[in-house]
Design a protein around this motif. Structure first.
Motif, PDB file in Angstrom:
ATOM      1  N   THR A 214      48.298  46.789  43.608  1.00  0.00           N
ATOM      2  CA  THR A 214      48.361  48.238  43.845  1.00  0.00           C
ATOM      3  C   THR A 214      46.980  48.793  44.199  1.00  0.00           C
ATOM      4  N   LYS A 215      46.306  48.097  45.104  1.00  0.00           N
ATOM      5  CA  LYS A 215      45.022  48.610  45.583  1.00  0.00           C
ATOM      6  C   LYS A 215      45.262  49.938  46.281  1.00  0.00           C
ATOM      7  N   VAL A 216      44.292  50.799  46.189  1.00  0.00           N
ATOM      8  CA  VAL A 216      44.433  52.136  46.774  1.00  0.00           C
ATOM      9  C   VAL A 216      44.758  52.048  48.269  1.00  0.00           C
ATOM     10  N   ALA A 257      32.132  51.137  45.324  1.00  0.00           N
ATOM     11  CA  ALA A 257      32.988  50.184  46.027  1.00  0.00           C
ATOM     12  C   ALA A 257      33.245  48.969  45.147  1.00  0.00           C
ATOM     13  N   GLU A 258      34.288  48.227  45.482  1.00  0.00           N
ATOM     14  CA  GLU A 258      34.622  47.023  44.718  1.00  0.00           C
ATOM     15  C   GLU A 258      33.449  46.044  44.708  1.00  0.00           C
ATOM     16  N   ASP A 259      32.693  46.057  45.802  1.00  0.00           N
ATOM     17  CA  ASP A 259      31.557  45.119  45.914  1.00  0.00           C
ATOM     18  C   ASP A 259      30.242  45.889  46.073  1.00  0.00           C
ATOM     19  N   VAL A 309      36.796  38.335  36.210  1.00  0.00           N
ATOM     20  CA  VAL A 309      36.950  36.904  35.934  1.00  0.00           C
ATOM     21  C   VAL A 309      37.319  36.147  37.213  1.00  0.00           C
ATOM     22  N   ARG A 310      38.186  36.736  38.039  1.00  0.00           N
ATOM     23  CA  ARG A 310      38.627  36.036  39.260  1.00  0.00           C
ATOM     24  C   ARG A 310      37.482  35.890  40.265  1.00  0.00           C
ATOM     25  N   PHE A 311      36.731  36.966  40.491  1.00  0.00           N
ATOM     26  CA  PHE A 311      35.579  36.865  41.416  1.00  0.00           C
ATOM     27  C   PHE A 311      34.538  35.893  40.857  1.00  0.00           C
ATOM     28  N   THR A 320      35.818  29.401  47.070  1.00  0.00           N
ATOM     29  CA  THR A 320      36.919  28.702  47.741  1.00  0.00           C
ATOM     30  C   THR A 320      38.151  29.570  47.912  1.00  0.00           C
ATOM     31  N   TYR A 321      38.211  30.732  47.251  1.00  0.00           N
ATOM     32  CA  TYR A 321      39.453  31.530  47.271  1.00  0.00           C
ATOM     33  C   TYR A 321      39.314  32.779  48.155  1.00  0.00           C
ATOM     34  N   TYR A 322      38.410  33.650  47.808  1.00  0.00           N
ATOM     35  CA  TYR A 322      38.277  34.918  48.556  1.00  0.00           C
ATOM     36  C   TYR A 322      37.415  34.742  49.801  1.00  0.00           C
TER      37      TYR A 322
HETATM   38  C1  GN1 Z   1      43.290  40.146  47.107  1.00  0.00           C
HETATM   39  O1  GN1 Z   1      43.899  40.296  50.123  1.00  0.00           O
HETATM   40  P1  GN1 Z   1      44.030  41.513  49.306  1.00  0.00           P
HETATM   41  O2  GN1 Z   1      42.846  42.401  49.484  1.00  0.00           O
HETATM   42  O3  GN1 Z   1      45.340  42.201  49.513  1.00  0.00           O
HETATM   43  C2  GN1 Z   1      44.054  39.542  45.929  1.00  0.00           C
HETATM   44  C3  GN1 Z   1      44.282  40.586  44.860  1.00  0.00           C
HETATM   45  C4  GN1 Z   1      42.953  41.105  44.399  1.00  0.00           C
HETATM   46  C5  GN1 Z   1      42.184  41.658  45.596  1.00  0.00           C
HETATM   47  C6  GN1 Z   1      40.795  42.061  45.188  1.00  0.00           C
HETATM   48  C7  GN1 Z   1      46.892  37.228  46.631  1.00  0.00           C
HETATM   49  O4  GN1 Z   1      44.092  41.108  47.736  1.00  0.00           O
HETATM   50  O5  GN1 Z   1      44.973  40.029  43.780  1.00  0.00           O
HETATM   51  O6  GN1 Z   1      43.114  42.067  43.431  1.00  0.00           O
HETATM   52  O7  GN1 Z   1      42.086  40.709  46.659  1.00  0.00           O
HETATM   53  N1  GN1 Z   1      45.306  38.971  46.385  1.00  0.00           N
HETATM   54  C8  GN1 Z   1      45.632  37.716  46.065  1.00  0.00           C
HETATM   55  O8  GN1 Z   1      40.346  43.047  46.026  1.00  0.00           O
HETATM   56  O9  GN1 Z   1      44.912  37.000  45.371  1.00  0.00           O
END
Ligand code: GN1
Ligand code: MG
Length: 366
Positions: A214-216, A257-259, A309-311, A320-322
């Motif tokens: 549910t990103k803005v 910002a997120e980053d 934690v994920r970042f 390897t993910y983002y």
């Molecule tokens: C990823 O690709 P995007 O921006 O829709 C991620 C979300 C995170 C987000 C962080 C499948 O979303 O879970 O919250 O980045 N999607 C996946 O900005 O991992």
């Protein structure tokens, strides 16, 4: 015909004049806008290293969009095509196309005259809150099997911490030395943050169909700033409502910002928090349990912690993910999310009071 045109032609036929250009800011899939005559589409390459079962993923999206379309039609809404996503099938009737290199692609109608925001004001947050509340409400009676978990344990904090601890142990990219203090900050909060999983096991916190991203900027608005629809349905699956509430606050109520590289920019905007809570509860209060309401503000902390934690895990693993824009991007993201978490912790009691007050106001109207 270039490669992208050849892919699009599987869905809409040949058109030598079609225009294809990059679109959006997703961290996972690659998106393009396609203009073919007077029709506009979104083309996406689905990241199948992350969404491992594309068939099930697309099936989820089809079920969800069809159900919402039926509801909207039943409510007599006229511009239904702008209020819910529409997948375009291939000529073979499939909801995706796999190219010769093994990549997966899908096409959707582009929602015309729509826009999204990375930063919003309280009025828009109120409307977004109503939209996500309505989204959960509309999907509450989705018929058939439970939705497929497109990413297993996606918002499961216990599982995320396990992966984090494995990454720390392996220290694959040799980056651990300079971040040891932050590892401790994560561990200090680990038990509190696993509360949702515990409540669920005790039968106190249900799973409902959630959006789970549910990103803005996953809400489209029209030119008058009215909500059109909720997009990015890859992760719609069973989850805790506090997750969806929390992820919006994480992205929509961040003054930075997120980053953000400047941590002074980052804090929680309580006006946006309140507006979103008010809008969300207006639609969701009738079906939420007291435990769910009591944990909405906690959801903001949890989802911000989870994203930290994920970042951080991805940084420790060597990115390897983002998708990243520069080498230390994941560390910058980690630090910015952690700063937001600290601000949420400082304001937690205020956030609880805001939720309670607005819930009370809604239930007084039942
Ligand atoms: C990823 O690709 P995007 O921006 O829709 C991620 C979300 C995170 C987000 C962080 C499948 O979303 O879970 O919250 O980045 N999607 C996946 O900005 O991992
Ligand atoms: Mg997403």
């Amino acid at each position: 015909m270039d490669k992208l045109q050849q892919i699009v032609s599987q869905f809409i036929g040949d058109d030598a004049n079609m225009e294809i250009k990059p679109l959006g800011k997703g961290h996972i899939n690659d998106s393009y806008k396609v203009i073919a005559g007077d029709k506009e589409y979104v083309l996406q390459r689905i990241n199948h290293h992350i969404f491992k079962n594309v068939h099930q993923l697309q099936d989820n999206i089809q079920r969800v969009t069809e159900h919402i379309r039926k509801k909207l039609t039943g409510q007599g809404i006229i511009d239904v095509d702008r209020r819910v996503l529409t997948l375009v099938p291939t000529f073979d009737g499939a909801l995706y196309y796999q190219d010769t290199t093994g990549d997966y692609w899908r096409v959707m109608d582009f929602i015309k005259e729509s826009k999204s925001y990375d930063e919003i004001n309280p009025e828009l947050a109120y409307r977004a809150g109503m939209a996500f509340g309505d989204f959960q409400k509309m999907l509450a009676d989705l018929p058939g099997e439970p939705l497929f978990e497109t990413i297993p344990n996606f918002h499961n904090m216990e599982a995320r911490l396990e992966t984090f601890r494995e990454a720390v142990k392996a220290n694959k990219a040799g980056r651990l030395d300079k971040v040891a203090e932050l590892v401790k900050e994560i561990e200090d909060r680990a038990e509190e943050m696993c509360k949702a999983e515990k409540l669920h096991r005790e039968g106190k916190l249900p799973k409902r169909i959630n959006h789970c991203d549910t990103k803005v900027n996953n809400i489209l608005f029209d030119k008058n700033d009215q909500v059109l629809c909720v997009v990015d349905l890859d992760t719609v699956m069973p989850g805790y409502v506090l997750s969806d509430f929390g992820d919006f606050i994480r992205t929509g109520a961040n003054t930075g910002a997120e980053d953000d590289k400047n941590l002074d920019n980052v804090s929680v905007d309580l006006d946006i928090f309140e507006a979103y809570a008010k809008g969300y509860l207006k639609n969701a209060a009738p079906f939420l349990s007291e435990v769910e309401v009591e944990n909405l503000a906690f959801g903001a902390k949890l989802l911000t912690y989870m994203q930290t934690v994920r970042f951080f895990t991805d940084y420790i693993d060597g990115d390897t993910y983002y998708k990243i824009a520069y080498p230390e991007h994941n560390l910058v993201r980690t630090e910015a999310q952690f700063k937001l978490l600290q601000s949420l912790e400082e304001n937690f009691e205020k956030m609880q009071q805001i939720v309670r007050k607005n819930y009370y106001l809604c239930t007084a109207l039942f």
